[in-house]
Design an enzyme around this catalytic site. Structure first.
Site, PDB file in Angstrom:
ATOM      1  N   ASN A 179       9.296  -8.203   5.136  1.00 45.95           N
ATOM      2  CA  ASN A 179       8.732  -9.047   6.196  1.00 45.95           C
ATOM      3  C   ASN A 179       9.442 -10.397   6.113  1.00 45.95           C
ATOM      4  OD1 ASN A 179       7.237 -10.920   4.396  1.00 45.95           O
ATOM      5  ND2 ASN A 179       6.055  -9.071   3.944  1.00 45.95           N
ATOM      6  N   GLY A 211       4.038  -0.802   1.104  1.00 47.90           N
ATOM      7  CA  GLY A 211       5.034   0.210   1.466  1.00 47.90           C
ATOM      8  C   GLY A 211       6.330   0.135   0.672  1.00 47.90           C
ATOM      9  N   ASP A 228       8.510  -2.222   0.660  1.00 46.20           N
ATOM     10  CA  ASP A 228       8.663  -3.561   0.081  1.00 46.20           C
ATOM     11  C   ASP A 228       7.967  -3.628  -1.279  1.00 46.20           C
ATOM     12  OD1 ASP A 228       8.080  -6.846   1.643  1.00 46.20           O
ATOM     13  OD2 ASP A 228       9.456  -6.198   0.068  1.00 46.20           O
ATOM     14  N   THR A 285       8.230   2.048  10.699  1.00 51.29           N
ATOM     15  CA  THR A 285       7.363   3.202  11.020  1.00 51.29           C
ATOM     16  C   THR A 285       6.101   3.253  10.177  1.00 51.29           C
ATOM     17  OG1 THR A 285       8.478   4.660   9.439  1.00 51.29           O
ATOM     18  CG2 THR A 285       9.379   4.582  11.681  1.00 51.29           C
ATOM     19  N   VAL A 307       3.566   0.165   8.308  1.00 49.55           N
ATOM     20  CA  VAL A 307       2.665  -0.943   8.679  1.00 49.55           C
ATOM     21  C   VAL A 307       2.976  -1.463  10.091  1.00 49.55           C
ATOM     22  CG1 VAL A 307       2.140  -3.381   8.121  1.00 49.55           C
ATOM     23  CG2 VAL A 307       2.202  -1.662   6.316  1.00 49.55           C
ATOM     24  N   TYR A 308       4.263  -1.402  10.447  1.00 49.67           N
ATOM     25  CA  TYR A 308       4.648  -1.944  11.767  1.00 49.67           C
ATOM     26  C   TYR A 308       4.507  -0.930  12.901  1.00 49.67           C
ATOM     27  CZ  TYR A 308       6.345  -6.260   9.525  1.00 49.67           C
ATOM     28  OH  TYR A 308       6.435  -7.448   8.829  1.00 49.67           O
TER      29      TYR A 308
HETATM   30  N1  APR Z   1      10.260   5.312  -0.265  1.00 50.78           N
HETATM   31  C1  APR Z   1      10.650   5.693   0.980  1.00 50.78           C
HETATM   32  N2  APR Z   1       9.912   5.491   2.090  1.00 50.78           N
HETATM   33  C2  APR Z   1       8.708   4.887   1.926  1.00 50.78           C
HETATM   34  C3  APR Z   1       8.234   4.454   0.664  1.00 50.78           C
HETATM   35  C4  APR Z   1       9.066   4.698  -0.464  1.00 50.78           C
HETATM   36  N3  APR Z   1       8.709   4.336  -1.696  1.00 50.78           N
HETATM   37  N4  APR Z   1       7.008   3.872   0.851  1.00 50.78           N
HETATM   38  C5  APR Z   1       6.739   3.949   2.161  1.00 50.78           C
HETATM   39  N5  APR Z   1       7.744   4.560   2.825  1.00 50.78           N
HETATM   40  C6  APR Z   1       7.873   4.844   4.254  1.00 50.78           C
HETATM   41  C7  APR Z   1       6.616   4.809   5.066  1.00 50.78           C
HETATM   42  O1  APR Z   1       5.962   6.068   5.024  1.00 50.78           O
HETATM   43  C8  APR Z   1       7.169   4.514   6.460  1.00 50.78           C
HETATM   44  O2  APR Z   1       7.589   5.716   7.073  1.00 50.78           O
HETATM   45  O3  APR Z   1       8.686   3.805   4.790  1.00 50.78           O
HETATM   46  C9  APR Z   1       8.407   3.659   6.186  1.00 50.78           C
HETATM   47  C10 APR Z   1       8.246   2.174   6.493  1.00 50.78           C
HETATM   48  O4  APR Z   1       6.930   1.783   6.168  1.00 50.78           O
HETATM   49  P1  APR Z   1       6.593   0.313   5.576  1.00 50.78           P
HETATM   50  O5  APR Z   1       7.065   0.216   4.190  1.00 50.78           O
HETATM   51  O6  APR Z   1       5.153   0.056   5.879  1.00 50.78           O
HETATM   52  O7  APR Z   1       7.516  -0.696   6.433  1.00 50.78           O
HETATM   53  P2  APR Z   1       7.339  -1.266   7.909  1.00 50.78           P
HETATM   54  O8  APR Z   1       6.603  -0.329   8.789  1.00 50.78           O
HETATM   55  O9  APR Z   1       8.720  -1.699   8.289  1.00 50.78           O
HETATM   56  O10 APR Z   1       6.411  -2.545   7.712  1.00 50.78           O
HETATM   57  C11 APR Z   1       6.917  -3.645   7.016  1.00 50.78           C
HETATM   58  O11 APR Z   1       5.029  -3.673   5.592  1.00 50.78           O
HETATM   59  O12 APR Z   1       5.109  -3.436   3.345  1.00 50.78           O
HETATM   60  C12 APR Z   1       5.013  -4.353   4.340  1.00 50.78           C
HETATM   61  O13 APR Z   1       6.048  -6.318   3.443  1.00 50.78           O
HETATM   62  C13 APR Z   1       6.204  -5.272   4.372  1.00 50.78           C
HETATM   63  O14 APR Z   1       5.194  -6.718   5.966  1.00 50.78           O
HETATM   64  C14 APR Z   1       6.174  -5.712   5.802  1.00 50.78           C
HETATM   65  C15 APR Z   1       5.749  -4.452   6.533  1.00 50.78           C
END
Ligand code: APR
Length: 176
Positions: free
Chosen positions: A25, A33, A35, A124, A126-127
């Site tokens: 973010n 997730g 991050d 895909t 949180v966003y």
């Molecule tokens: N390895 C691979 N893919 C993962 C993992 C992992 N360890 N953890 C989660 N995912 C997948 C999720 O299932 C989703 O399909 O990664 C994709 C992106 O999800 P998020 O991590 O929630 O990222 P995003 O949707 O871009 O949201 C970003 O979420 O974690 C917070 O700090 C981050 O505020 C930012 C927001």
């Protein structure tokens, strides 16, 4: 030899590649997730590097669609490329910002000399970006970027976390 696109279902923090792309973010100070997993597994050096970025050029945070690299800490990688995906909107088309995450991350990876890059399914989680559309954007954008520099990398790896995402990426990769 042209770049290979691969699809793997697994944990992005376990990928042995040169650069791992983080779905960050704008604060660059961690989250859940991908991050959260990267910071947990990568250790404090990544957050220290992110804090230094916030104290310097990115004082106001990393804008959506941009990318910046740090150390990968304890991950089996050399760098983490942090990029900020757009939050999905049903009223505004933010596809260009999602595409920019891929082009800017590839630009950063090329500047580093990375030859293998792992991408999560940006936006895909949180966003809330719909998987099918996000997968199509990811694959089409990476393919377009590689069309101009086919040997810029050895491998671009899409790393998905669950069956639904794998199905979406398989479909996107099967499209011409
Ligand atoms: N390895 C691979 N893919 C993962 C993992 C992992 N360890 N953890 C989660 N995912 C997948 C999720 O299932 C989703 O399909 O990664 C994709 C992106 O999800 P998020 O991590 O929630 O990222 P995003 O949707 O871009 O949201 C970003 O979420 O974690 C917070 O700090 C981050 O505020 C930012 C927001």
């Amino acid at each position: 030899m042209s770049t290979t696109l691969t699809l793997i279902q697994g944990d992005i923090t376990e990928q042995t590649v040169d650069a791992v792309v983080n779905a960050a973010n704008s604060s660059l100070l961690g989250g859940g997730g991908v991050d959260g997993a990267i910071h947990r597994r990568g250790g404090p050096d990544i957050l220290d590097a992110c804090r230094a970025l916030r104290a310097g050029h990115y004082g106001r945070g990393l804008p959506t669609g941009q990318a910046v690299a740090t150390t990968a800490g304890r991950l089996p990688a050399r760098w983490v490329i942090h990029t900020v995906g757009p939050v999905h909107s049903s009223t505004e088309d933010r596809s260009a910002l999602l595409a920019s995450c891929y082009t800017e991350s590839l630009r950063a990876a090329a500047q580093l000399g990375a030859r293998t890059v792992a991408f999560p399914a940006i936006s895909t989680g949180v966003y809330r970006w719909p998987l099918a559309d996000a997968a199509r954007t990811a694959v089409a954008t990476v393919r377009a970027a590689l069309a101009t520099t086919p040997d810029a990398f050895d491998e671009i790896r899409f790393v998905v976390f669950d069956d639904r995402a794998r199905t979406a990426y398989e479909a996107a990769l099967a499209e011409d």
